[in-house]
Design a protein around this motif. Sequence first.
Motif, PDB file in Angstrom:
ATOM      1  N   LEU A   1      59.113  93.709  51.345  1.00  0.00           N
ATOM      2  CA  LEU A   1      57.825  93.028  51.456  1.00  0.00           C
ATOM      3  C   LEU A   1      58.033  91.527  51.691  1.00  0.00           C
ATOM      4  CD1 LEU A   1      54.923  93.869  51.613  1.00  0.00           C
ATOM      5  CD2 LEU A   1      54.612  93.082  49.296  1.00  0.00           C
ATOM      6  N   ARG A   2      59.085  91.011  51.103  1.00  0.00           N
ATOM      7  CA  ARG A   2      59.369  89.586  51.306  1.00  0.00           C
ATOM      8  C   ARG A   2      59.663  89.304  52.784  1.00  0.00           C
ATOM      9  NH1 ARG A   2      62.885  88.441  46.408  1.00  0.00           N
ATOM     10  NH2 ARG A   2      61.034  89.242  45.326  1.00  0.00           N
ATOM     11  N   MET A   3      60.351  90.232  53.431  1.00  0.00           N
ATOM     12  CA  MET A   3      60.635  90.068  54.864  1.00  0.00           C
ATOM     13  C   MET A   3      59.325  89.990  55.652  1.00  0.00           C
ATOM     14  SD  MET A   3      62.262  92.894  57.431  1.00  0.00           S
ATOM     15  CE  MET A   3      60.800  93.919  57.139  1.00  0.00           C
ATOM     16  N   TYR A   4      58.369  90.881  55.333  1.00  0.00           N
ATOM     17  CA  TYR A   4      57.072  90.821  56.003  1.00  0.00           C
ATOM     18  C   TYR A   4      56.362  89.501  55.695  1.00  0.00           C
ATOM     19  CZ  TYR A   4      57.016  95.807  57.268  1.00  0.00           C
ATOM     20  OH  TYR A   4      57.276  97.029  57.822  1.00  0.00           O
ATOM     21  N   ALA A   5      56.424  89.099  54.424  1.00  0.00           N
ATOM     22  CA  ALA A   5      55.656  87.933  53.978  1.00  0.00           C
ATOM     23  C   ALA A   5      56.223  86.629  54.517  1.00  0.00           C
ATOM     24  CB  ALA A   5      55.596  87.908  52.448  1.00  0.00           C
ATOM     25  N   GLU A   6      57.467  86.663  54.966  1.00  0.00           N
ATOM     26  CA  GLU A   6      58.063  85.445  55.525  1.00  0.00           C
ATOM     27  C   GLU A   6      57.354  85.010  56.798  1.00  0.00           C
ATOM     28  OE1 GLU A   6      62.251  85.953  56.258  1.00  0.00           O
ATOM     29  OE2 GLU A   6      62.701  85.788  54.113  1.00  0.00           O
ATOM     30  N   ASN A   7      56.746  85.948  57.471  1.00  0.00           N
ATOM     31  CA  ASN A   7      56.101  85.637  58.750  1.00  0.00           C
ATOM     32  C   ASN A   7      54.789  86.406  58.857  1.00  0.00           C
ATOM     33  OD1 ASN A   7      55.580  84.814  61.325  1.00  0.00           O
ATOM     34  ND2 ASN A   7      57.657  85.237  62.080  1.00  0.00           N
TER      35      ASN A   7
END
Lengths: 247, 247
Positions: free
Chosen positions: A97-103
């Motif tokens: 989810l952090r990967m999604y939230a980065e962008n």
Amino acid sequence: MSSSSVAPPAKPPMRDALVAAAFRLFLERGYEQTTVDDIVALAGVGRRSFFRYFPSKEDVVFPDHEGCLADMTAFLAAGDPECEPVRRVCDAARLVLRMYAENPTFSVQRYRLTKQVPGLRAYELSVVWRYERALAEYLRGRYAGRPDGTLRADVVAAAVVAAHNNALRSWLRSDGRIDADETVGHALGYVQAAFGTTAAGPAAGPASAALFGGPVEHPDDVVVLVSRRDAPLWRVVQEIETAFGRA
Amino acid sequence: MSSSSVAPPAKPPMRDALVAAAFRLFLERGYEQTTVDDIVALAGVGRRSFFRYFPSKEDVVFPDHEGCLADMTAFLAAGDPECEPVRRVCDAARLVLRMYAENPTFSVQRYRLTKQVPGLRAYELSVVWRYERALAEYLRGRYAGRPDGTLRADVVAAAVVAAHNNALRSWLRSDGRIDADETVGHALGYVQAAFGTTAAGPAAGPASAALFGGPVEHPDDVVVLVSRRDAPLWRVVQEIETAFGRA
């Protein structure tokens, strides 16, 4: 980040340029109407450069999953063997989810695109399956030798992925406005409460043992009490006091 | 079966003949090396007949899933609204394993084929996803209006599918020799213990919605309280009183 930390290797600018060009065209013309030739023309590179980074047009839609899968696998492999397995896989899921939230902008655009193109939905299912297998493989190792070890591993991995995806969809539908970490933490908490264990050993897990019974001890000083609503209040308080070790 | 029961509609013999011809060729030559033309030639029918029954070559590998999905959806829709939801989706999942177990030789052959052909793996993932969505949709309806209803529905559906698939793989790896119903019953029992309820009423289930938070109201007069052990006791009691509706 401290000044002594080592910066992660930079992504090749050509790869980023290809992703940017692809998404510009996907949004303008639609996914099906965009060819790899269109993408490389806009990015100003040759076809061979595209295929150096992406095996197919579908892969450019999900450019970060390979890296994220590798990060997740490394994270799981690096875990303290004493750490509670369900917590560990929940923490691994948070990385996604952090990967999604980065962008957020890119993630929300892709979400809309994926909903419209059946081929991308199928691709996404295969990606989700790989994350689930990575979590299940880790858990199978941790539960090796236990009765029903592979069953438990498979069920917990699936539950973690489902909770993560439920949180991810909520976050995407909010256009990335709600707090991603809090949303996924709440969802994963549900799975941890169902399957998690104490440091001392297997836990409440299937909590039915305590059905209508006393308190169940949970990891890290969490107490769960299950009671019928019509139980006498004095008895409930007594059980709480016992559970809290203050009677 | 009683003598008064109505026989199910017979499958068209041409459809069965196409499936039989397809599998004979897949096993002899391999899936990729077999064309739809080869299949219709062996079955002695025209190409149009093939596509009347199967949209693509992949679909002939899984000829019973559409029917089974329809049966499962009907089974869920026909359920007594009082029945316990987790038990109901577990019973729905049993229908799928029963479909496999009806024809062990075919199911085991297909399992081996599917493991060898990546395209069929992808197709299978999309089928699994449809079963999972059918279960989740039913549960979302049952949990509508409850806090975390969609989260609970998605997690339980995923756990049920994972348990079913774990049992299915065990059964397939035994070449269909172990008892299918018993194997899946054991696996689903694990999920029911984690999320389900007893005959007497719903159970602890995962309490996590309230992890580190206040009490969660559960159906049928069950209250679950999750709290940190170091929480002030007066606050815990206050929350209990509120949950019990006696404050």
